[in-house]
Design a protein around this motif. Structure first.
Motif, short mmCIF file in Angstrom:
data_model
loop_
_atom_site.label_atom_id
_atom_site.label_comp_id
_atom_site.label_asym_id
_atom_site.label_seq_id
_atom_site.Cartn_x
_atom_site.Cartn_y
_atom_site.Cartn_z
N TYR A 6 0.75 6.13 -0.01
CA TYR A 6 -0.19 7.42 0.28
C TYR A 6 -0.65 7.63 -0.85
CZ TYR A 6 2.71 7.65 4.30
OH TYR A 6 3.53 7.16 5.72
N GLN A 7 -2.00 8.10 -0.67
CA GLN A 7 -2.96 8.53 -1.92
C GLN A 7 -2.54 9.86 -2.59
OE1 GLN A 7 -7.18 9.25 -1.26
NE2 GLN A 7 -6.97 8.93 0.83
N ASP B 287 -6.44 0.95 -5.77
CA ASP B 287 -5.95 2.07 -6.94
C ASP B 287 -7.28 1.84 -7.79
OD1 ASP B 287 -5.20 3.08 -9.39
OD2 ASP B 287 -3.30 3.44 -8.33
N GLU B 288 -7.84 2.59 -8.16
CA GLU B 288 -9.17 2.83 -8.96
C GLU B 288 -8.77 2.21 -10.46
OE1 GLU B 288 -12.03 3.64 -8.07
OE2 GLU B 288 -13.16 3.54 -10.03
N VAL C 130 -3.77 3.33 0.23
CA VAL C 130 -4.32 2.74 -0.90
C VAL C 130 -3.49 1.56 -1.49
CG1 VAL C 130 -4.99 3.15 -3.46
CG2 VAL C 130 -5.14 4.92 -1.71
N ASP D 227 0.90 -1.09 0.01
CA ASP D 227 -0.10 -0.01 -0.04
C ASP D 227 0.90 1.40 0.17
OD1 ASP D 227 1.00 -0.76 2.37
OD2 ASP D 227 -0.61 0.31 3.50
N LYS E 189 -7.66 2.14 2.46
CA LYS E 189 -8.94 3.09 1.83
C LYS E 189 -9.34 2.34 0.53
CE LYS E 189 -9.55 6.90 3.95
NZ LYS E 189 -10.94 7.26 4.30
#
Ligand code: ADE
Length: 228
Positions: free
Chosen positions: A52-53, A118-119, A61, A50, A115
């Protein structure tokens, strides 16, 4: 059916599938479940998965790279009908969905954490997104266990006559009727006479009425009426 599950918490999925009906489904060769640790697919230091966003904000993320490596590693060995991401913003699981998924070939489940993922993984790999209800769990693992249980018991051949899913709640959009077992009377609380009558037509009618009444009272939305 083969179900593969990708997770950062494989320990959470160690035992839910080793009991009762799912255990029997696997023993009968009708279901195979494989749990994979996402960290095994990380090429980063400390098996990081993961980051940071972008844009800032609290919460990490799940990165593209380990997830894509895990998915592609599995896809090289197994062909999947669906790649499912467990997430609270997916479509809410219900019995018709479980019925439909139980008839599929192989499924790959991806459990979200932090969270979320990743989209771009959702856009390019995920074929279906499922939530088990309008609440947030700490990760997708328990949701995956719920989904596998709901699907596994419906795989043709898993349940016998005694445990048949035909009369489950929701199978015909009605809740199941009340059930009773011995003794006929306990502390003065009696089993409804009709169930002891031996009249199967009457018993079926009674059960249907009870199902309808229970559904009207508890889940009018299933009958097409909005919930109060
Ligand atoms: N992950 C976190 N909460 C969830 C939910 N309600 N359903 C599916 N996956 C989840």
């Amino acid at each position: 059916m083969r179900i593969d599950i990708i997770t950062v918490q494989p320990g959470l999925l160690e035992s839910p599938f080793s009991h009762s009906i799912l255990k029997r489904a696997q023993a009968k060769g009708l279901l195979e479940i494989h749990v994979h640790n996402l960290r095994d697919f990380s090429t980063f230091k400390h098996q990081q998965v993961d980051d940071y966003q972008f844009g800032g904000g609290a919460g990490m993320v799940m990165m593209m790279e380990p997830v894509v490596r895990a998915i592609e590693h599995l896809q090289a060995q197994v062909s999947y009908d669906e790649i499912i991401y467990l997430t609270p913003d997916g479509e809410t699981l219900n019995q018709p969905m479980a019925n439909q998924l139980s008839l599929k070939g192989n499924l790959l489940l991806l459990c979200g954490h932090y969270k979320g993922i990743d989209e771009r993984i959702r856009e390019h790999f995920i074929t279906r997104e499922i939530s088990i209800g309008d609440f947030v769990l700490s990760g997708g693992e328990l949701a995956a266990a719920v989904l596998v249980d709901a699907i596994g018991r419906l795989i043709p051949g898993v349940l016998n006559d005694e445990t048949s899913a035909l009369f489950d709640s929701f199978q015909d959009n009605l809740l199941a009727p009340p059930v009773y077992t011995r003794p006929e009377e306990y502390r003065g609380w009696k089993v409804p006479d009709v169930l002891l009558s031996g009249d199967h037509r009457k018993i079926e009618e009674w059960r249907h009425e009870q199902s309808l009444e229970r559904t009207r009272q508890r889940r009018p939305d299933l009958l097409g009426n909005p919930k109060k």
